[in-house]
Motif scaffolding. Structure first.
Motif, short mmCIF file in Angstrom:
data_model
loop_
_atom_site.label_atom_id
_atom_site.label_comp_id
_atom_site.label_asym_id
_atom_site.label_seq_id
_atom_site.Cartn_x
_atom_site.Cartn_y
_atom_site.Cartn_z
N THR A 1 55.16 -28.78 21.77
CA THR A 1 55.49 -29.81 22.75
C THR A 1 55.44 -31.19 22.11
O THR A 1 54.53 -31.48 21.34
CB THR A 1 54.51 -29.76 23.94
N VAL A 2 56.43 -32.01 22.42
CA VAL A 2 56.52 -33.37 21.89
C VAL A 2 56.72 -34.33 23.06
O VAL A 2 57.57 -34.09 23.93
CB VAL A 2 57.68 -33.52 20.90
N VAL A 3 55.96 -35.40 23.08
CA VAL A 3 56.16 -36.50 24.02
C VAL A 3 56.35 -37.77 23.19
O VAL A 3 55.49 -38.09 22.36
CB VAL A 3 54.98 -36.67 24.98
N LEU A 4 57.45 -38.46 23.40
CA LEU A 4 57.75 -39.69 22.67
C LEU A 4 57.80 -40.83 23.68
O LEU A 4 58.53 -40.77 24.67
CB LEU A 4 59.07 -39.56 21.93
N ALA A 5 57.00 -41.87 23.43
CA ALA A 5 57.01 -43.07 24.28
C ALA A 5 57.38 -44.27 23.41
O ALA A 5 56.69 -44.57 22.44
CB ALA A 5 55.65 -43.27 24.93
N GLU A 6 58.47 -44.92 23.75
CA GLU A 6 58.94 -46.08 22.98
C GLU A 6 58.72 -47.34 23.80
O GLU A 6 59.23 -47.47 24.92
CB GLU A 6 60.41 -45.91 22.62
N TRP A 7 57.95 -48.28 23.22
CA TRP A 7 57.70 -49.56 23.89
C TRP A 7 58.68 -50.60 23.36
O TRP A 7 58.81 -50.80 22.16
CB TRP A 7 56.25 -50.02 23.63
N HIS A 8 59.36 -51.28 24.29
CA HIS A 8 60.42 -52.22 23.93
C HIS A 8 59.95 -53.67 23.92
O HIS A 8 60.76 -54.57 23.70
CB HIS A 8 61.60 -52.08 24.89
N GLY A 9 58.66 -53.90 24.15
CA GLY A 9 58.16 -55.26 24.21
C GLY A 9 58.04 -55.74 25.65
O GLY A 9 58.65 -55.19 26.57
N ALA A 10 57.23 -56.79 25.84
CA ALA A 10 56.98 -57.29 27.18
C ALA A 10 58.25 -57.79 27.86
O ALA A 10 58.42 -57.64 29.08
CB ALA A 10 55.95 -58.42 27.12
N ALA A 11 59.15 -58.37 27.09
CA ALA A 11 60.39 -58.90 27.67
C ALA A 11 61.38 -57.80 28.01
O ALA A 11 62.29 -57.99 28.82
CB ALA A 11 61.03 -59.90 26.71
N GLY A 12 61.21 -56.64 27.39
CA GLY A 12 62.13 -55.54 27.64
C GLY A 12 63.46 -55.70 26.92
O GLY A 12 63.71 -56.70 26.24
N LEU A 13 64.31 -54.70 27.08
CA LEU A 13 65.63 -54.71 26.46
C LEU A 13 66.70 -55.10 27.48
O LEU A 13 66.51 -54.89 28.68
CB LEU A 13 65.97 -53.32 25.92
N PRO A 14 67.82 -55.63 27.02
CA PRO A 14 68.95 -55.83 27.94
C PRO A 14 69.36 -54.48 28.54
O PRO A 14 69.19 -53.43 27.93
CB PRO A 14 70.04 -56.39 27.03
N GLU A 15 69.90 -54.52 29.73
CA GLU A 15 70.23 -53.29 30.46
C GLU A 15 71.16 -52.38 29.66
O GLU A 15 70.97 -51.16 29.61
CB GLU A 15 70.88 -53.64 31.80
N GLU A 16 72.18 -52.95 29.01
CA GLU A 16 73.14 -52.12 28.29
C GLU A 16 72.47 -51.42 27.11
O GLU A 16 72.79 -50.26 26.81
CB GLU A 16 74.32 -52.97 27.81
N GLU A 17 71.55 -52.10 26.44
CA GLU A 17 70.87 -51.47 25.31
C GLU A 17 69.95 -50.35 25.79
O GLU A 17 69.84 -49.31 25.14
CB GLU A 17 70.06 -52.52 24.53
N THR A 18 69.30 -50.55 26.92
CA THR A 18 68.47 -49.49 27.49
C THR A 18 69.31 -48.27 27.83
O THR A 18 68.93 -47.13 27.55
CB THR A 18 67.75 -50.00 28.76
#
Length: 441
Positions: free
Chosen positions: A407-424
């Protein structure tokens, strides 16, 4: 050519009779489908879907669900037989090497072939969880028609998810083999395999999909704190599944009652010891990530250490390791802490990923695991697709025979400001869906 300008549909109906004249007609189509869904079963969805979508010129629609291991597409049909047997069932085809598979893997609407602009493959995504694809007939579909297809697919995905819990047909369609009892319990208990916001993305996979014994994962997110947990119960039998289910349910209950990580671990310890008198235990990770700051806290209870993939390098998060939970050896009270950086990928995994050996006796190993992720990071594939390929690679390495749950769980943090919607959207593989309808000629 717009939807309103086509000469005829596949059934010879004039456009003024069959195609919408305004956004109102499109809204009416979606509204009628929603209304019909209130008293419809999953098995009735294809018929209702085709009836209503024809109002906007989208015809001959077939819904294909991806199987549990995300290898095959199977058409949504009523009253399918139980899983089992060999070979492909009627109407099934593979994800790999097909246009439908590319639409599914990359979250794109694609024509059925280089010279075919009458038939289209549209991904079905519920939130960020990939369900399958739809095949739609829409001759010479322009930008407006393709937007109709995306919107329709989004609604259909929501409807499938709302109906599948009460449909044995769904389970039969997405399964390729008989599933054991422990695995039945675990798939019912765990959350969806993918979740994302602009600041956080979580994706998980588990194998063997039909014979998991003691691995379970869980996550929750309240907009600020992401709760992550992964348990691996001792043994490879139904009792291991019961132990894992009890551990996850207890942890979830304690978390919802406001317990911190240490108190949650203590609650799981108490319940397992009471139930099994120390004869059954789990290893596990309990973690909290504050997405506004990137601060990560966790407890390690006899489990493989966390790893962070930062850029092109792994960062091994070593720290105090407490005894397994439920063994009666006490519960952990020392938190580990790490400050994450934007773009960090946090990996939780069970030893079935790294310690499993192929027929030649060679371990898959942590380094091979990390190297695979680093290589495919450069491919800019959606994260769920990267994990799907990782599990396929892991199974191939072991000739398709795993001796332990992986089993693998991957959590990616994009920073407090977050990513632009299209990049997400690109990271998760969600079809682009503009908020406004393109102007029709």
């Amino acid at each position: 050519m717009s939807l309103d300008d086509r000469a005829t549909t596949d059934h010879g109906v004039r456009p003024e009779e069959h195609f919408p004249e305004s956004a109102t007609e499109r809204s009416a189509m979606l509204g009628a489908l929603i209304s019909a869904s209130h008293f419809s079963t999953l098995e009735q969805l294809p018929e209702r879907l085709n009836e209503e979508a024809a109002r906007v010129g989208l015809t001959d629609i077939t819904v294909y669900l991806v199987d549990l291991q995300q290898d095959l597409f199977t058409p949504l049909v009523p009253h399918p037989p139980p899983a089992g047997g060999t070979g492909l069932r009627h109407g099934e085809f593979r994800v790999e090497g097909t246009v439908a598979g590319r639409a599914f893997q990359h979250g794109e609407v694609l024509p059925a072939g280089p010279g075919d602009h009458d038939h289209w493959w549209v991904p079905l995504v519920d939130g960020t969880d990939r369900l399958g694809v739809m095949r739609i007939t829409a001759p010479d579909a322009d930008e407006a028609a393709q937007l109709d297809m995306r919107r329709l697919a989004a609604l259909v995905a929501l409807m499938i998810v709302s109906k599948r819990g009460l449909s044995d047909s769904y389970s039969r369609l997405v399964r390729r083999r008989r599933m054991d009892v422990a695995t039945e319990m675990e798939w019912r208990l765990m959350p969806s395999r993918t979740f994302a916001t602009d600041s956080l993305m979580i994706s998980a996979l588990m194998e063997p999909a039909y014979q998991v014994s003691g691995d379970v994962y869980d996550y929750a997110f309240d907009g600020r704190i992401a709760q992550l947990s992964l348990f691996d119960a001792m043994g490879h039998d139904t009792a291991a599944g019961v132990t894992a289910n009890l551990a996850l349910s207890t942890a979830r209950n304690a978390r919802r009652e406001g317990s911190d990580l240490a108190s949650t671990a203590a609650a799981v310890e108490e319940v397992l010891v009471e139930q099994f008198s120390g004869d059954r235990f789990v290893t596990g990770i309990l973690a909290e990530l504050d997405v506004t700051t990137g601060e990560l806290d966790w407890l390690n209870c006899g489990h493989p250490h966390l790893v962070v993939v930062r850029g092109r390098s792994p960062v091994h998060l070593d720290g105090p390791t407490a005894p397994p939970i439920g063994a009666g050896l006490g519960h952990p009270d020392t938190l580990c802490h790490k400050q994450l950086e934007p773009g960090d990928r946090l990996l939780l995994y069970t030893d079935g990923v790294t310690e499993a050996r192929n027929p030649e006796g060679e371990e898959f190993g942590l380094q091979r695991f990390i190297d695979f992720l680093l290589r495919h990071q450069a491919d800019e594939l959606p994260v769920p697709e990267t994990l799907r390929r990782l599990i396929r690679h892991h199974l191939a390495y072991h000739k398709g025979q795993l001796r332990d749950d992986a089993t693998v769980v991957l959590a990616e943090w994009h920073g407090a400001a977050g990513l632009p919607e299209e990049e997400t959207k690109d990271k998760v593989g969600i079809p682009d869906m503009p908020e406004t309808q393109p102007a029709e000629e």
